[in-house]
Each structure stands twice: as C-alpha cells, then as structure tokens.
Design a protein around this motif. Structure first.
Motif, PDB file in Angstrom:
ATOM      1  N   SER A 113       0.855  -1.187   0.000  1.00 54.29           N
ATOM      2  CA  SER A 113       0.000   0.000   0.000  1.00 54.29           C
ATOM      3  C   SER A 113       0.889   1.233   0.000  1.00 54.29           C
ATOM      4  O   SER A 113       2.122   1.134  -0.090  1.00 54.29           O
ATOM      5  N   GLU A 114       0.291   2.406   0.100  1.00 55.81           N
ATOM      6  CA  GLU A 114       1.063   3.643   0.126  1.00 55.81           C
ATOM      7  C   GLU A 114       1.712   3.875   1.478  1.00 55.81           C
ATOM      8  O   GLU A 114       2.616   4.697   1.604  1.00 55.81           O
ATOM      9  N   ARG A 115       1.243   3.178   2.486  1.00 53.15           N
ATOM     10  CA  ARG A 115       1.779   3.309   3.839  1.00 53.15           C
ATOM     11  C   ARG A 115       2.732   2.161   4.140  1.00 53.15           C
ATOM     12  O   ARG A 115       2.660   1.094   3.545  1.00 53.15           O
ATOM     13  N   SER A 116       3.597   2.396   5.113  1.00 52.91           N
ATOM     14  CA  SER A 116       4.424   1.306   5.613  1.00 52.91           C
ATOM     15  C   SER A 116       3.574   0.385   6.490  1.00 52.91           C
ATOM     16  O   SER A 116       2.461   0.741   6.895  1.00 52.91           O
ATOM     17  N   VAL A 117       4.098  -0.795   6.780  1.00 48.78           N
ATOM     18  CA  VAL A 117       3.421  -1.755   7.651  1.00 48.78           C
ATOM     19  C   VAL A 117       4.362  -2.063   8.816  1.00 48.78           C
ATOM     20  O   VAL A 117       5.484  -2.533   8.607  1.00 48.78           O
ATOM     21  N   HIS A 118       3.903  -1.776  10.024  1.00 48.89           N
ATOM     22  CA  HIS A 118       4.714  -2.014  11.220  1.00 48.89           C
ATOM     23  C   HIS A 118       4.600  -3.491  11.596  1.00 48.89           C
ATOM     24  O   HIS A 118       3.576  -3.936  12.102  1.00 48.89           O
ATOM     25  N   VAL A 119       5.678  -4.233  11.322  1.00 48.12           N
ATOM     26  CA  VAL A 119       5.686  -5.686  11.517  1.00 48.12           C
ATOM     27  C   VAL A 119       6.559  -6.043  12.712  1.00 48.12           C
ATOM     28  O   VAL A 119       7.692  -5.546  12.841  1.00 48.12           O
ATOM     29  N   PHE A 120       6.029  -6.892  13.564  1.00 47.24           N
ATOM     30  CA  PHE A 120       6.791  -7.423  14.688  1.00 47.24           C
ATOM     31  C   PHE A 120       7.369  -8.781  14.290  1.00 47.24           C
ATOM     32  O   PHE A 120       6.667  -9.622  13.735  1.00 47.24           O
ATOM     33  N   PHE A 121       8.632  -8.955  14.574  1.00 48.72           N
ATOM     34  CA  PHE A 121       9.331 -10.207  14.311  1.00 48.72           C
ATOM     35  C   PHE A 121       9.656 -10.855  15.661  1.00 48.72           C
ATOM     36  O   PHE A 121      10.298 -10.236  16.519  1.00 48.72           O
ATOM     37  N   THR A 122       9.179 -12.074  15.860  1.00 53.54           N
ATOM     38  CA  THR A 122       9.403 -12.764  17.119  1.00 53.54           C
ATOM     39  C   THR A 122       9.913 -14.163  16.838  1.00 53.54           C
ATOM     40  O   THR A 122       9.353 -14.869  15.995  1.00 53.54           O
ATOM     41  N   ILE A 123      10.951 -14.557  17.531  1.00 55.37           N
ATOM     42  CA  ILE A 123      11.505 -15.891  17.376  1.00 55.37           C
ATOM     43  C   ILE A 123      11.518 -16.576  18.738  1.00 55.37           C
ATOM     44  O   ILE A 123      11.850 -15.957  19.752  1.00 55.37           O
ATOM     45  N   HIS A 124      11.105 -17.851  18.756  1.00 55.84           N
ATOM     46  CA  HIS A 124      11.058 -18.640  19.993  1.00 55.84           C
ATOM     47  C   HIS A 124      11.980 -19.844  19.872  1.00 55.84           C
ATOM     48  O   HIS A 124      12.082 -20.452  18.795  1.00 55.84           O
ATOM     49  N   ASP A 125      12.625 -20.193  20.980  1.00 55.79           N
ATOM     50  CA  ASP A 125      13.353 -21.458  21.002  1.00 55.79           C
ATOM     51  C   ASP A 125      12.495 -22.523  21.661  1.00 55.79           C
ATOM     52  O   ASP A 125      11.352 -22.262  22.090  1.00 55.79           O
ATOM     53  N   LYS A 126      13.011 -23.751  21.750  1.00 56.32           N
ATOM     54  CA  LYS A 126      12.220 -24.875  22.261  1.00 56.32           C
ATOM     55  C   LYS A 126      11.837 -24.702  23.732  1.00 56.32           C
ATOM     56  O   LYS A 126      10.893 -25.339  24.220  1.00 56.32           O
ATOM     57  N   ASN A 127      12.578 -23.838  24.450  1.00 56.21           N
ATOM     58  CA  ASN A 127      12.306 -23.623  25.869  1.00 56.21           C
ATOM     59  C   ASN A 127      11.281 -22.519  26.115  1.00 56.21           C
ATOM     60  O   ASN A 127      10.962 -22.224  27.260  1.00 56.21           O
ATOM     61  N   GLY A 128      10.805 -21.909  25.042  1.00 57.05           N
ATOM     62  CA  GLY A 128       9.823 -20.843  25.172  1.00 57.05           C
ATOM     63  C   GLY A 128      10.426 -19.456  25.280  1.00 57.05           C
ATOM     64  O   GLY A 128       9.691 -18.461  25.361  1.00 57.05           O
ATOM     65  N   ALA A 129      11.767 -19.364  25.313  1.00 52.30           N
ATOM     66  CA  ALA A 129      12.401 -18.042  25.339  1.00 52.30           C
ATOM     67  C   ALA A 129      12.078 -17.295  24.052  1.00 52.30           C
ATOM     68  O   ALA A 129      11.992 -17.891  22.972  1.00 52.30           O
ATOM     69  N   MET A 130      11.924 -15.984  24.167  1.00 52.72           N
ATOM     70  CA  MET A 130      11.425 -15.180  23.050  1.00 52.72           C
ATOM     71  C   MET A 130      12.320 -13.975  22.805  1.00 52.72           C
ATOM     72  O   MET A 130      12.800 -13.339  23.738  1.00 52.72           O
ATOM     73  N   HIS A 131      12.542 -13.679  21.532  1.00 54.53           N
ATOM     74  CA  HIS A 131      13.334 -12.535  21.095  1.00 54.53           C
ATOM     75  C   HIS A 131      12.466 -11.748  20.120  1.00 54.53           C
ATOM     76  O   HIS A 131      12.006 -12.289  19.119  1.00 54.53           O
ATOM     77  N   SER A 132      12.201 -10.480  20.410  1.00 55.08           N
ATOM     78  CA  SER A 132      11.244  -9.723  19.604  1.00 55.08           C
ATOM     79  C   SER A 132      11.837  -8.398  19.138  1.00 55.08           C
ATOM     80  O   SER A 132      12.435  -7.662  19.922  1.00 55.08           O
ATOM     81  N   ARG A 133      11.653  -8.119  17.850  1.00 56.44           N
ATOM     82  CA  ARG A 133      12.027  -6.847  17.248  1.00 56.44           C
ATOM     83  C   ARG A 133      10.892  -6.399  16.330  1.00 56.44           C
ATOM     84  O   ARG A 133       9.941  -7.149  16.104  1.00 56.44           O
ATOM     85  N   SER A 134      11.014  -5.201  15.780  1.00 59.76           N
ATOM     86  CA  SER A 134       9.991  -4.758  14.838  1.00 59.76           C
ATOM     87  C   SER A 134      10.581  -3.745  13.880  1.00 59.76           C
ATOM     88  O   SER A 134      11.663  -3.186  14.109  1.00 59.76           O
TER      89      SER A 134
END
Length: 787
Positions: A113-134
């Motif tokens: 579209s004409e606008r940007s899209v604010h996307v969150f990127f999240t990665i999980h390991d097998k233990n449930g730990a989470m790393h999030s950026r956007s």
C-alpha cells in the motif's frame, strides 16, 4: 551567554558558528551487501510450486506471487478486524543454528500500500524463550531487512549472557545505532531475551498488533546471513551525540546546525504562534463554544449526552480532552558515564548552578562506553554546566544504576531563550509551551505536567499521584514490571494514599482549570497471555500466609463465606486442602478447573475493588471537585475483573494504548462498562530524524507519523465512550536514552532542540479544527430531538 565560552573547547565550533553542515568522517567499512546475497542458511525462498509446509496462518491469508523468474510470498493481514494477525514459520523439527558464529536473520520485503506496515518479528526457542524486534516495511521496491540474532554485544559487561533483561545493559539504550554499515534496514529491538538456544529454534513469527486499515506485504528469501567482525563499525557507539543533543552522524531536515540556526527557528515560530491565539470555536476552558450549553458547575464533570459520554467544562460547554503528556524537564536527562567517588557524590550546593571544580576532582569514568557516546559535553565551570545533575540511585535499568546526567533539552532552552535573570528561560519555555498548545488546537496539558503550569489560567491541565511507597505491605502478580503491587487491605495503604493525595491537593488548590487526577500508572494487575499471568495476583497471594498478608486474609474470608465447609471447596476445586487453617497458611495449585477460575476471578475483582475504593474515598475527601481518572491501565495489564472494579469507583476509566488505534473487537467490553473513558498515553515514532528507536509504534517518516496520529485520534472521536486522548510525550527522549530506563524514542511533538515537528503540528491543527462537530454532531441531534 557568551558564544566563545560555549564553544571554546569544542572542535565543532568552526562549523557551528559558520552554519555549515558538518558531517564527521568515518572509516570505510568492508561492504556488508555481499553477505545478504550469500546466505549461510536458506530458510524459505518461496520458489516452489506450493506454499511452504512450515507456514501457519494466524488471522491472515498467504499466496505465492510470480515475479518473472522469482516467486514471493504475499501476506494479507486481517489485523483491522482482529487483535493482531500474522504468519508463523514452524518446522517439524526445530532448526539447529548453534554451529554458526555471529549471524542475523534477513528477508526482502515491501508494503503493498502507500503506507508502511509495522511488523513485529518474534523468534522462539524450544524452551519458550522469546526474542522480539519490529520494523516498518516500506512501500515501493523490495528492500532488505535484517535482525541480529547472535552477536557479541548481546553479552553484558560482566561477560554473562543478557538473558532476562529487555535492554542492552552495556549501552543503556533501548535501541542502538546500527553496528554494520549497510543499505539494509535493521529491525528495532523491542523485548524478550537476546540469547536464545540456537540448537533448537521452534518458530519464527511475523505479526501485526491491533492494526488500522488493510495491511499487505510481500516477502522473499527468508535466510540467515553472517555478521562478520570485519564488516562491523568499531565506533558505532562513539561520538553519536552532538553539542545540541542530536545525532552527530546523521543529517535530517529539522537538524539545528548553529546557535544562529536555533535562534532563527525560534523567531520564525514565535511569529507564527501569535501569542497562542486559540481556535475560534473554543470556550474559556477549551470547550465547544458553538455547541449546546449544559449546566456549568464551576469544575469539570462528566455527562452522557444522547448515546455518547462527554466531559463538560466549568462553564457548561461540551469538552474533549486532547493534549500532550510530560510538559516538564523530568526524564529529559541522560546518563553521561561519569560517577563520583564515595567521598563526594553530589553537593546540594551545586544543584542548579555551574558544576564546581571541587566536584570535578572526585569525578571518574564509570562507563567508558557511555562517556564515548558524547562528541561534546560542557566542561565544569562553563556556562551550561548547570545542566548537569546527579542521580544517586533508583534507576530502573540501563548501563549504570546511579551517576551523573546531563540535560541537553534544558541546555538548549537556555541557548534558545537566554537569561535575563536566573533560569528565566524556563519562564519563556512555559509561555511558549502554552502558546503552542492553544495555537495547535489542543484543549489540555496531559499527565506528568510540571506544576509550574498549574496556575497558567489559559489551558486546563491533568495531574497525577503515585501511591508507590515502602511503608505498606505488597503483593505480586509474578510479573511486576515497574514495581510491586500494593496490598490495599493493609490499613497502612490508606494512610499512604491520604498523604499522597493531600500533597497534590495542596498543589492543585481547588483550581477549576484542573480537569482531574490520575492515581498510579501501568500497574501489573495481570497479563493476558496465560491463565497464570492473568490471575497472577491471586495465584501468588494464595501461596502466602494470611497472618502476614492482609489480601490473603481477605481471599480466605471470601472463600469461607462462599463455601463454609472446606470439603465443599475441595469438591468444587478438585483439591485436597486439609482445613481453612491450611488454606490460610498457603496453598499452591497450578491445575485449575472451571470453578477455580471463576473463584479466582472473584478474588481478583475483590482485590481491584478494595484498591480503587480506598483511593476514591481519599480523593473525594481532599479533591471533591476534581475527577478521579483511574490508574491508566496498560493494555498488557488490564484484566477485565480489575477494569470492572475500577468502573465502580472512578469518574473516568483510563488506559494507555500504544497501538495504531482502537480495535473494535478488543474494546467491545466498553459497551457493558458504559463509562466515560480516556486514553492517557499513545504515540508514533520514526528513525527519520536521527533517533535509533522510533518508540512503540513505528512510522517510516515524519509525514506518515503525522498521518498515523490523525488516524488514531479519529478512532477516539468515533467511539461513544472516549472523552479524550493524550499523546506521550511533549519532548523526544534523549537519543542516548532517558536516565531512568534508557528509552530513546522519537515520540515528541518537539525535538531535543525544542523545535516542533511541522508535519505533526499541521496534523494537530487539521484534526482539532473539526473535532467537536465530528464527535458531538449526533449527540446534538439527540439533545434537540428530546427537547
């Protein structure tokens, strides 16, 4: 103030005084681009005939799009109708990336579209730990984006993994400058852990939070790329701040390049402000002069007009509370990296004066990394050294727990307005701030307003009370982000609230320009992710001894009153608790059935009821003419039981909502609540002006930031329950992070040089020019119909 004195120790002086656009030279780094085209792992390239089997859909649709010899994945997010939407890449067997050294995840993408899209990127390991950026995915041609996953700077200064903390503790910034020189766009750090178990990565998630409008993107070539040490900029955290507190390395439209430039911008703005002439349709207090006049009580009040809630100003005019938070100098200082030895911390006699040579003798470098960030700081004894301060402790997070700070914003106010008497620049700042609010069409000063504005008699204001104190007992939700929760059943809690409210009442002085008072802010009442996090207060309190925890005693009495016999409770809960005495001493049960959940819900409501009842009792005693505006629920800390309990006791329910706007399904509960409601905080930021972190909601540039601001506010005006919203905040965070917690966001209406963002200002004027007609037009028809 002497220009020679200001610049005599700065190598930047020649360029600043001549007004030249000085951009420091950097050592050329090896090209990083080749690593984007030579992945170490191809996760998905989307060139197969079918969609990858790893993809799971979460309120989204996907399709493959042919682009000549290439295929891309199109993602259509249904975020406008849902509380979030996205896609998940989940392999049958977790990915093992443990053999690789420093690396990032990368992809090519574009908004459709004409606008940007604010996307969150999240990665999980097998233990449930989470790393999030956007990141904001921009429209136009495909662009490369990347997110560091394994890098040396994820280790804190003690050499141990920064597993639990949300910040890079070494730098003290929420978002660091890019470490690699590249045309690719880095994802911005948000939360979670920077150290995952890379031997077993369970999922990669690309998602939107509560969106506004249709959102679609194309992505291609999801891959891992190397982050080779030879491509790093070793000085990426050095000399990043110029003498005005701006990004030293970047160029952008609003950048101040000299004192002459600063003064020219000042003179141009003062002329345009016209001494703060308000919009023609405003009453004395900012209400709708052209609307119906209701009963005026001399103070602000609430009233339902037709089918929508409204505030009514002291003269009886309909009133919408639009405004900006934090018109104050608090939280505008940044840690310099210096501290003082134990013999000399910070003399009270130095406060508000030029820092003395005596202090300098005891000064030492506590964080070399922080010290090196500043291209310029004033020498002790210089004219701007009065903008140093010392924080003796209590910092929430960051590089240091205590130390010296410097306030570039207040220094710029002194540079900008000068001094005819001590700190007279603050008087100029106060007048200009009120002039801006009125000229821009705002109707109030929001929360965290400096008390110096309380007697301005030109624009209404909101104020705030903290009940945080060490004197009363506390309970825990298990996730007490900012601080422990009060135990409202402890009699000492009411004593503390009384002390705090009495103090603010002395400052307010029964002033009719005060709309109302918020009490507390973003308390961790319970998170929505799991049953355990939602009912954390109950679960953790039930495990404690009622002899020492008043809330546990209240929970025990509530269950005794309901069940009478412990055997009846055991039958309902499917438990085997020996007696009520054993219940009172402490129980732990994580396997909750439906009846337990219902009872836990009742106990959570009981806690909230006591908390808000206690505060309301004191508010009505000391501030009877002013609205009690609730506790500003964070959208991550608003279990419905607590919200309903608040509605029983407050005049206006308040929320802080960092999203793109109101999402219809999420806020459907307001129909049942049927209460006047206000947003205490929201914002949109960008990195287009040299900041390293946009904030909690991202835009691709300042123009889009302004458009998103209007979009958000229009969702407020179109709701029958909301009576206003306040933008957070007036001034950008320092780019090296505010001292308290490292926030370095571009979220101000004005920059660190006290320069307004013109696109935001024009958006505010446009928005406010017809907000009353848009909001109350139908309500007027209802009033006329019922005459």
């Amino acid at each position: 103030m002497s220009l020679l004195s200001l610049y005599k120790r700065s190598a930047f002086a020649v360029f600043a005084l001549t007004g030249l656009n000085f951009t420091p030279a950097h050592a050329e780094q090896p090209a990083f681009a080749e690593y984007f085209s030579k992945p170490i792992v191809e996760i998905e390239d989307f060139n197969g005939a079918e969609l990858p089997t790893t993809i799971e859909l979460d309120r989204s649709q996907v399709s493959l799009v042919d682009k000549g010899d290439d295929r891309r994945l199109r993602v259509d997010f249904d975020a406008d109708n849902n509380q979030g939407a996205g896609i998940v890449f989940r392999p049958q067997t977790p990915w093992d990336w443990s053999q690789y050294d420093e690396f990032a995840i990368a992809l090519d993408a574009r908004s459709l579209s004409e606008r940007s899209v604010h996307v969150f990127f999240t990665i999980h390991d097998k233990n449930g730990a989470m790393h999030s950026r956007s990141v904001s995915i921009k429209p136009g041609p495909m662009t490369s984006y990347y997110s560091e996953l394994k890098a040396a700077d994820f280790i804190n200064p003690e050499g141990t993994a920064d597993v639990a903390n949300e910040l890079n503790q070494a730098s003290g910034l929420r978002g660091n400058p890019p470490k690699w020189t590249s045309a690719a766009t880095p994802f911005i750090w948000m939360w979670g852990t920077k150290n995952l178990d890379f031997s077993a990565i369970a999922s990669i998630n690309f998602h939107l939070q509560d969106g506004h409008g249709a959102k679609s993107i194309e992505i291609d070539k999801l891959r891992l790329i190397a982050l080779p040490p030879e491509a790093e900029d070793p000085g990426y955290l050095s000399n990043i701040v110029d003498e005005f507190g701006q990004n030293y390395r970047a160029d952008f439209a609003s950048k101040v390049r000299s004192l002459e430039d600063l003064h020219a911008k000042r003179d141009q703005e003062l002329k345009a402000l016209d001494n703060g002439k308000a919009m023609a349709d405003r009453s004395k207090f900012g209400g709708w002069l052209n609307g119906p006049k209701l009963k005026g009580t001399g103070y602000f009040r609430t009233q339902k007009v037709g089918e929508r809630w409204a505030l009514v100003d002291p003269e009886g005019y309909l009133y919408l509370a639009t405004g900006i938070d934090s018109a104050r100098l608090g939280d505008t200082g940044t840690i310099t990296g210096y501290d003082f030895n134990s013999k000399y911390k910070y003399s009270k006699s130095d406060k508000g004066t030029k820092r003395s040579a005596k202090a300098e003798k005891h000064r030492f470098v506590a964080s070399q990394m922080r010290k090196d960030m500043f291209y310029w700081l004033p020498e002790y004894g210089d004219e701007l050294s009065n903008h140093y301060s010392y924080i003796p402790g209590g910092l929430h997070s960051g590089a240091l727990k205590q130390g010296e700070s410097f306030n570039f914003y207040s220094a710029n106010l002194e540079r900008k307005y000068g001094e005819t008497k001590k700190e007279s620049y603050l008087d100029d700042w106060e007048k200009v701030t009120v002039d801006r609010m009125l000229n821009w069409g705002f109707t109030s000063l929001g929360n965290w307003t400096d008390p110096r504005f309380f007697d301005n008699k030109r624009i209404p204001f909101f104020t705030h009370v903290w009940t945080t104190d060490r004197r009363y007992k506390t309970v825990s939700s298990g996730n007490d982000f900012w601080w422990a929760l009060p135990d409202p059943f402890d009699p000492v809690y009411e004593d503390v609230v009384e002390d705090k409210v009495k103090e603010i009442a002395k400052q307010v002085k029964n002033n009719p320009w005060c709309v109302g008072v918020f009490v507390d802010n973003e308390k961790s009442f319970g998170r929505p992710e799991t049953v355990e996090s939602r009912y954390g207060i109950v679960i953790h309190t039930l495990g404690r001894n009622a002899d020492y925890v008043p809330t546990k005693k209240a929970f025990t009495e509530l269950m005794q009153e309901k069940y009478q016999d412990i055997n009846k409770l055991n039958a309902a809960w499917e438990t085997n608790i020996a007696s009520w005495q054993a219940f009172a001493k402490g129980i732990n049960d994580s396997d909750l059935n439906e009846q337990q959940l219902a009872d836990y819900s009742a106990m959570l409501y009981l806690y909230g009821d006591e908390y808000f009842k206690t505060v309301n009792k004191v508010m009505k005693k000391y501030l009877p003419n002013h609205l009690y505006l609730g506790a500003r629920f964070a959208d991550w800390g608003m279990p419905i039981e607590i919200v309903k309990a608040s509605a029983k006791h407050v005049d206006v329910v308040s929320f802080n909502l960092y999203k793109e706007g109101l999402q219809t399904k999420k806020w459907a509960f307001l129909e049942e609540l049927d209460m006047p409601t206000i947003i205490g905080e929201f914002h949109v930021g960008s990195i287009s002006n040299g900041h390293f972190h946009p904030g909690l909601v991202h835009a691709m540039d300042q123009q889009e930031r302004a458009e998103m601001y209007k979009d958000y506010m229009n969702t407020i005006f179109d709701s029958p329950y909301f009576v206003g919203a306040h933008w957070f905040q007036y001034i950008d965070s320092p780019i090296t992070g505010r001292a308290f917690d490292g926030e370095n966001y571009n979220v101000g209406f004005v920059s660190v040089t006290d320069t307004p963002y013109p696109t935001l200002v024009e958006a505010a004027k446009e928005l406010h020019s017809d907000m009353y007609q848009r909001t109350f037009g139908d309500a007027i028809k209802s009033l006329e119909k019922n005459k």
